[in-house]
Write a protein that holds these residues in place. Structure first.
Motif: not given
Length: 197
Positions: A77, A81-84, A86-88
């Motif tokens: 974290n 970034k949070k979206k990265w 989550d996707s990874s």
């Protein structure tokens, strides 16, 4: 970072061992760069350097995994970034083996894969197995090139190594996916119930 690199370089082969170990845990610069510079200085020692780098990486892998297991959420974290993240995370859940295997061959710092594996509670033995294959190929391809071609290998490494490693990584992943596909197919054939007429 350059000061740390110079310091590690001054220790020669032991410096590469330490660099490969911390590359799998926390250090942002891949051990590949130190391996290349040391191999260019002493091409006759290139295989020994590859072996030490490989050993350091394998010893560092479970340490990076433990770090990910205990503090992975905090570390990831902080640096992603949070979206990265989550996707990874989603990608890693679906294709963990392939990601580790391809990541072992690329110049991406290996710590991302060890920490992510621990964070995702991916089986440690699988991480070590895929690291052994991928990192072994990476360290020893560089070592063999320098051992065979001497300092001329530096141009080969700069120009073609990325493509060679990516091709080898994709080949390994293809073989892995084919094996999984055949196993799944055999399992389906064994569990298929014949239809009564």
């Amino acid at each position: 970072m350059e000061t740390v690199m110079e310091y590690l370089r001054s220790f020669g082969a032991i410096g590469l061992f330490i660099h490969a170990l911390i590359d799998a845990v926390i250090f942002p610069i891949p051990a590949f760069f130190l391996q290349v510079s040391l191999s260019a200085l002493n091409p006759e020692n290139a295989l020994w350097l590859a072996a030490l780098g490989y050993a350091g990486c394998l010893i560092g892998t479970p340490i990076g995994y433990a770090l990910g297991r205990t503090s992975g959420n905090l570390i990831l974290n902080r640096f992603m970034k949070k979206k990265w993240l989550d996707s990874s995370t989603a990608l890693f859940q679906r294709h963990g083996e392939t990601a580790i295997l391809i990541g072992s061959f690329t110049p991406i710092p290996f710590k991302l894969f060890t920490i992510m594996s621990g964070f995702m509670q991916y089986p440690l033995w699988k991480l070590l197995a895929y690291a052994a294959i991928g990192r072994g190929a990476k360290f020893f391809i560089v070592g063999i090139l320098f051992y065979m071609y001497g300092r001329a290998a530096e141009h080969m490494v700069d120009g073609m190594l990325g493509m060679i490693l990516l091709a080898v990584g994709l080949l390994f992943c293809t073989v892995l996916l084919l094996i999984r596909w055949f196993r799944k197919r055999k399992k389906l054939e064994r569990t298929a119930v014949p239809v009564k007429e």
